[in-house]
Design a protein around this motif. Structure first.
Motif, PDB file in Angstrom:
ATOM      1  N   ASP A 218       0.716  -1.682  -0.163  1.00 30.13           N
ATOM      2  CA  ASP A 218      -0.565   0.065   0.380  1.00 30.13           C
ATOM      3  C   ASP A 218       0.858   1.263  -0.204  1.00 30.13           C
ATOM      4  O   ASP A 218       0.561   2.214  -0.563  1.00 30.13           O
ATOM      5  N   ILE A 219       1.798   1.178   1.185  1.00 30.69           N
ATOM      6  CA  ILE A 219       2.993   2.111   0.806  1.00 30.69           C
ATOM      7  C   ILE A 219       3.770   2.691  -1.085  1.00 30.69           C
ATOM      8  O   ILE A 219       3.349   3.386  -0.859  1.00 30.69           O
ATOM      9  N   LEU A 220       3.980   1.497  -1.185  1.00 35.76           N
ATOM     10  CA  LEU A 220       4.612   1.678  -2.287  1.00 35.76           C
ATOM     11  C   LEU A 220       3.606   2.342  -3.860  1.00 35.76           C
ATOM     12  O   LEU A 220       4.007   3.298  -4.086  1.00 35.76           O
ATOM     13  N   THR A 221       1.805   1.391  -3.238  1.00 29.92           N
ATOM     14  CA  THR A 221       0.931   2.095  -4.394  1.00 29.92           C
ATOM     15  C   THR A 221       1.036   3.866  -4.108  1.00 29.92           C
ATOM     16  O   THR A 221       0.780   4.504  -5.094  1.00 29.92           O
ATOM     17  N   ASN A 222       0.988   4.365  -2.992  1.00 30.08           N
ATOM     18  CA  ASN A 222       0.785   5.442  -2.754  1.00 30.08           C
ATOM     19  C   ASN A 222       2.083   6.386  -3.619  1.00 30.08           C
ATOM     20  O   ASN A 222       1.755   7.648  -3.237  1.00 30.08           O
ATOM     21  N   LEU A 223       3.172   5.470  -3.271  1.00 36.46           N
ATOM     22  CA  LEU A 223       4.463   7.009  -3.307  1.00 36.46           C
ATOM     23  C   LEU A 223       4.624   6.088  -4.857  1.00 36.46           C
ATOM     24  O   LEU A 223       4.853   7.801  -5.929  1.00 36.46           O
ATOM     25  N   ILE A 224       4.146   5.355  -5.812  1.00 34.62           N
ATOM     26  CA  ILE A 224       3.896   5.822  -7.113  1.00 34.62           C
ATOM     27  C   ILE A 224       2.854   6.234  -7.796  1.00 34.62           C
ATOM     28  O   ILE A 224       3.584   7.186  -8.376  1.00 34.62           O
ATOM     29  N   ALA A 225       1.821   6.894  -6.983  1.00 39.99           N
ATOM     30  CA  ALA A 225       0.688   6.973  -6.799  1.00 39.99           C
ATOM     31  C   ALA A 225       0.856   8.875  -7.387  1.00 39.99           C
ATOM     32  O   ALA A 225       1.041  10.124  -8.234  1.00 39.99           O
ATOM     33  N   ILE A 226       1.763   8.968  -6.241  1.00 38.72           N
ATOM     34  CA  ILE A 226       2.187  10.752  -5.965  1.00 38.72           C
ATOM     35  C   ILE A 226       3.625  11.110  -7.128  1.00 38.72           C
ATOM     36  O   ILE A 226       3.698  12.407  -7.250  1.00 38.72           O
ATOM     37  N   LEU A 227       4.190  10.011  -7.563  1.00 34.84           N
ATOM     38  CA  LEU A 227       5.444  10.438  -8.181  1.00 34.84           C
ATOM     39  C   LEU A 227       4.808  10.782  -9.510  1.00 34.84           C
ATOM     40  O   LEU A 227       5.465  11.002 -10.824  1.00 34.84           O
ATOM     41  N   LYS A 228       4.101  10.102 -10.025  1.00 32.02           N
ATOM     42  CA  LYS A 228       3.254   9.804 -11.944  1.00 32.02           C
ATOM     43  C   LYS A 228       2.846  12.164 -11.645  1.00 32.02           C
ATOM     44  O   LYS A 228       3.035  12.199 -12.681  1.00 32.02           O
ATOM     45  N   GLU A 229       2.211  12.437 -10.504  1.00 32.42           N
ATOM     46  CA  GLU A 229       1.536  12.946 -10.259  1.00 32.42           C
ATOM     47  C   GLU A 229       3.191  14.234 -10.262  1.00 32.42           C
ATOM     48  O   GLU A 229       2.505  15.586 -10.454  1.00 32.42           O
ATOM     49  N   LYS A 230       3.316  14.388  -9.224  1.00 35.66           N
ATOM     50  CA  LYS A 230       4.439  15.370  -8.956  1.00 35.66           C
ATOM     51  C   LYS A 230       5.890  14.904  -9.649  1.00 35.66           C
ATOM     52  O   LYS A 230       6.453  14.148  -9.509  1.00 35.66           O
ATOM     53  N   ILE A 233      10.103  15.452  -6.042  1.00 32.45           N
ATOM     54  CA  ILE A 233      10.125  16.525  -5.029  1.00 32.45           C
ATOM     55  C   ILE A 233      10.930  15.596  -3.886  1.00 32.45           C
ATOM     56  O   ILE A 233      12.120  14.708  -4.239  1.00 32.45           O
ATOM     57  N   ASN A 234      11.396  16.613  -3.445  1.00 37.46           N
ATOM     58  CA  ASN A 234      12.313  16.311  -2.034  1.00 37.46           C
ATOM     59  C   ASN A 234      11.755  15.915  -0.836  1.00 37.46           C
ATOM     60  O   ASN A 234      13.109  15.559   0.460  1.00 37.46           O
ATOM     61  N   TYR A 235      10.575  15.673  -0.567  1.00 35.97           N
ATOM     62  CA  TYR A 235      10.180  15.245   1.095  1.00 35.97           C
ATOM     63  C   TYR A 235       9.309  14.135   0.644  1.00 35.97           C
ATOM     64  O   TYR A 235       8.072  15.617   0.281  1.00 35.97           O
ATOM     65  N   ILE A 236       8.492  13.357   1.349  1.00 39.75           N
ATOM     66  CA  ILE A 236       7.573  12.139   1.231  1.00 39.75           C
ATOM     67  C   ILE A 236       6.828  12.045   2.767  1.00 39.75           C
ATOM     68  O   ILE A 236       7.885  11.074   2.969  1.00 39.75           O
ATOM     69  N   ASP A 237       6.140  12.435   2.702  1.00 38.88           N
ATOM     70  CA  ASP A 237       5.272  11.893   4.269  1.00 38.88           C
ATOM     71  C   ASP A 237       4.033  10.688   3.612  1.00 38.88           C
ATOM     72  O   ASP A 237       2.925  10.653   3.617  1.00 38.88           O
ATOM     73  N   LEU A 238       4.825   9.573   3.795  1.00 43.10           N
ATOM     74  CA  LEU A 238       3.957   8.263   4.089  1.00 43.10           C
ATOM     75  C   LEU A 238       2.888   7.819   4.803  1.00 43.10           C
ATOM     76  O   LEU A 238       2.510   6.935   5.149  1.00 43.10           O
ATOM     77  N   ARG A 239       2.831   8.297   5.812  1.00 48.83           N
ATOM     78  CA  ARG A 239       2.487   8.246   7.670  1.00 48.83           C
ATOM     79  C   ARG A 239       1.380   8.490   7.875  1.00 48.83           C
ATOM     80  O   ARG A 239       0.888   7.026   8.796  1.00 48.83           O
ATOM     81  N   TYR A 240       0.439   9.078   7.109  1.00 46.46           N
ATOM     82  CA  TYR A 240      -0.973   9.139   6.948  1.00 46.46           C
ATOM     83  C   TYR A 240      -2.287   8.411   6.442  1.00 46.46           C
ATOM     84  O   TYR A 240      -2.506   9.026   5.851  1.00 46.46           O
ATOM     85  N   GLY A 241      -1.621   7.224   6.210  1.00 47.86           N
ATOM     86  CA  GLY A 241      -2.515   6.472   5.126  1.00 47.86           C
ATOM     87  C   GLY A 241      -3.034   7.313   4.346  1.00 47.86           C
ATOM     88  O   GLY A 241      -1.926   7.585   2.760  1.00 47.86           O
ATOM     89  N   ASN A 242      -3.842   7.231   3.632  1.00 43.64           N
ATOM     90  CA  ASN A 242      -4.222   7.910   1.119  1.00 43.64           C
ATOM     91  C   ASN A 242      -3.701   9.735   1.599  1.00 43.64           C
ATOM     92  O   ASN A 242      -3.468  10.263   0.806  1.00 43.64           O
ATOM     93  N   LYS A 243      -3.660  10.085   2.860  1.00 42.87           N
ATOM     94  CA  LYS A 243      -3.585  11.392   2.942  1.00 42.87           C
ATOM     95  C   LYS A 243      -1.156  11.665   2.933  1.00 42.87           C
ATOM     96  O   LYS A 243      -0.964  11.437   3.607  1.00 42.87           O
ATOM     97  N   VAL A 244      -0.873  12.147   1.122  1.00 44.20           N
ATOM     98  CA  VAL A 244       0.617  12.278   1.765  1.00 44.20           C
ATOM     99  C   VAL A 244       0.807  13.729   1.542  1.00 44.20           C
ATOM    100  O   VAL A 244      -0.057  14.256   0.718  1.00 44.20           O
TER     101      VAL A 244
END
Length: 249
Positions: A218-230, A233-244
């Motif tokens: 799930d973490i990897l899925t969220n990471l891939i999704a945000i990297l496709k959009e933005k 990026i030099n800081y990503i916090d994935l600790r809060y579910g779907n809120k990135v």
């Protein structure tokens, strides 16, 4: 009913038979012990093959100490027919953590061959704070820390900080996740593991923070999704579910 005289005779015969059997047994055991002490059957040489970081002398001296003495004060441990092969195998592995596997076998009746393979450095585990220490140790693919590492220039190995991995699967899970991140063209330099389950990954381009309470998939899925959009990026916090939460350069 037997008379006292006959009872005494019978007892004497029994004692004579038992004495004869014991005498015969002593002769057989003594002869067997003497034959096993023959130089023809004694291990005199120990050869070590495949070692690099562990000296041959250390292993040879260790094995010699294990072959010293006798079983039941009679049978020599360094006899090529009786030497404690399994015990030596297990003792070497438990005493020399740098070794991954060994093979103990007789080369001939007088020579014992110890073929070893050493653990291969995979990543580093470092003491102290993230990216602020020179005290690092080699860790293999199973997550076992086995030797102090020299100082390296550049990022030769990924550096892990914090938690030591007591179970092999614990390290395999985070390592699989790190390798998946690297396939996204993110060059991982260091990984910091906190006691509360938080992870901080330092890459060439910035930081990725997440918590292992959520599945790595799930973490990897969220990471891939945000990297496709933005981008950038030099800081990503994935600790809060779907809120990135993220920060761009």
């Amino acid at each position: 009913m037997l008379s006292p005289k006959n009872v005494k005779k019978k007892r004497l015969k029994l004692i004579a038979k038992v004495s004869f059997v014991l005498f015969l047994l002593i002769i057989i055991v003594g002869g067997f012990s003497y034959s096993l002490k023959s130089p023809i059957l004694r291990i005199k040489n120990i050869e070590v093959i495949g070692n690099v970081s562990v000296s041959s002398k250390e292993i040879v001296d260790f094995v010699k100490s294990e072959l010293t003495g006798n079983y039941f004060f009679l049978f020599p441990k360094n006899n090529s027919l009786l030497y404690p092969r399994s015990f030596i195998h297990n003792s070497i592995l438990s005493s020399f953590i740098q070794l991954d596997n060994i093979d103990v076998r007789l080369k001939n009746l007088n020579t014992l061959e110890i073929n070893v393979s050493e653990r291969k450095p995979y990543v580093l585990w470092c003491a102290g704070e993230l990216m602020d220490t020179n005290e690092c140790y080699f860790m293999d693919k199973s997550g076992l820390i086995f030797a102090k590492a020299p100082s390296f220039s550049g990022n030769v190995f990924i550096q892990y900080y914090g938690k030591k991995y007591s179970e092999e699967n614990q390290f395999k899970e985070i390592d699989s996740f790190v390798q998946a991140i690297q396939k996204l063209d993110i060059l991982v330099i260091a990984v910091s593991v906190k006691d509360n389950g938080d992870f901080e990954i330092v890459s060439k381009t910035g930081k990725i923070i997440f918590n292992n309470k959520k599945s790595y998939d799930d973490i990897l899925t969220n990471l891939i999704a945000i990297l496709k959009e933005k981008k950038n990026i030099n800081y990503i916090d994935l600790r809060y579910g779907n809120k990135v939460y993220f920060k761009t350069q």
